[in-house]
Scaffold this motif. Sequence first.
Motif, PDB file in Angstrom:
ATOM      1  N   LEU A  10       0.854  -1.193   0.000  1.00  0.00           N
ATOM      2  CA  LEU A  10       0.000   0.000   0.000  1.00  0.00           C
ATOM      3  C   LEU A  10       0.886   1.238   0.000  1.00  0.00           C
ATOM      4  O   LEU A  10       1.812   1.341   0.816  1.00  0.00           O
ATOM      5  N   GLY A  41      -6.370  -4.958 -12.843  1.00  0.00           N
ATOM      6  CA  GLY A  41      -7.165  -4.290 -11.836  1.00  0.00           C
ATOM      7  C   GLY A  41      -8.500  -4.993 -11.666  1.00  0.00           C
ATOM      8  O   GLY A  41      -8.909  -5.798 -12.510  1.00  0.00           O
ATOM      9  N   PRO A  88      -3.756   6.313  -8.196  1.00  0.00           N
ATOM     10  CA  PRO A  88      -4.765   5.327  -7.760  1.00  0.00           C
ATOM     11  C   PRO A  88      -5.129   4.329  -8.859  1.00  0.00           C
ATOM     12  O   PRO A  88      -5.401   3.157  -8.577  1.00  0.00           O
ATOM     13  N   THR A  91      -3.535   0.851  -9.157  1.00  0.00           N
ATOM     14  CA  THR A  91      -3.920  -0.228  -8.248  1.00  0.00           C
ATOM     15  C   THR A  91      -4.297  -1.472  -9.038  1.00  0.00           C
ATOM     16  O   THR A  91      -5.147  -1.419  -9.931  1.00  0.00           O
ATOM     17  N   GLN A 111       0.025  -7.708  -4.985  1.00  0.00           N
ATOM     18  CA  GLN A 111      -0.958  -6.621  -4.968  1.00  0.00           C
ATOM     19  C   GLN A 111      -0.274  -5.275  -4.748  1.00  0.00           C
ATOM     20  O   GLN A 111       0.545  -5.127  -3.827  1.00  0.00           O
ATOM     21  N   THR A 113      -1.550  -1.378  -4.135  1.00  0.00           N
ATOM     22  CA  THR A 113      -2.698  -0.517  -3.874  1.00  0.00           C
ATOM     23  C   THR A 113      -2.209   0.906  -3.659  1.00  0.00           C
ATOM     24  O   THR A 113      -1.340   1.150  -2.810  1.00  0.00           O
ATOM     25  N   VAL A 114      -2.746   1.831  -4.448  1.00  0.00           N
ATOM     26  CA  VAL A 114      -2.357   3.232  -4.361  1.00  0.00           C
ATOM     27  C   VAL A 114      -3.541   4.025  -3.835  1.00  0.00           C
ATOM     28  O   VAL A 114      -4.603   4.067  -4.465  1.00  0.00           O
ATOM     29  N   SER A 115      -3.363   4.641  -2.681  1.00  0.00           N
ATOM     30  CA  SER A 115      -4.438   5.413  -2.070  1.00  0.00           C
ATOM     31  C   SER A 115      -4.356   6.873  -2.503  1.00  0.00           C
ATOM     32  O   SER A 115      -3.272   7.418  -2.715  1.00  0.00           O
TER      33      SER A 115
END
Length: 116
Positions: A10, A41, A88, A91, A111, A113-115
């Motif tokens: 993340l 994705g 994002p 992701t 995985q 994940t880009v917030s």
Amino acid sequence: VQLVESGGGLVQAGGSLRLSCLASVPGSIFRIVPMGWYRQGAGKQRELVATITSGGSTNYGDSVKGRFTISRDNAKNTVYLQMTSLKPEDTAVYYCNAGINSRIYWGQGTQVTVSS
């Protein structure tokens, strides 16, 4: 042939990550094998991220050009994906692949994940 990806996680938008893919093949084979990174994705088709030939020539998907860099270390049987300026929309599950003797092998994926 086993391909094992690592390095996902993340990260905030604008951040960086480096993915690694270790190939369980003899070094004499790895150095002549074209390698690639793809991603998928949620609800999307798997798409090309980047590829690298045995000679080091690279190719990138349009959405990552200028932000991602693929490289390989033949001494370590490893291919890398350096990802910068993450968004994002990056992701996805990232998969490593290799073309060996007319077969395509895939790793299990990692995985990212880009917030926002």
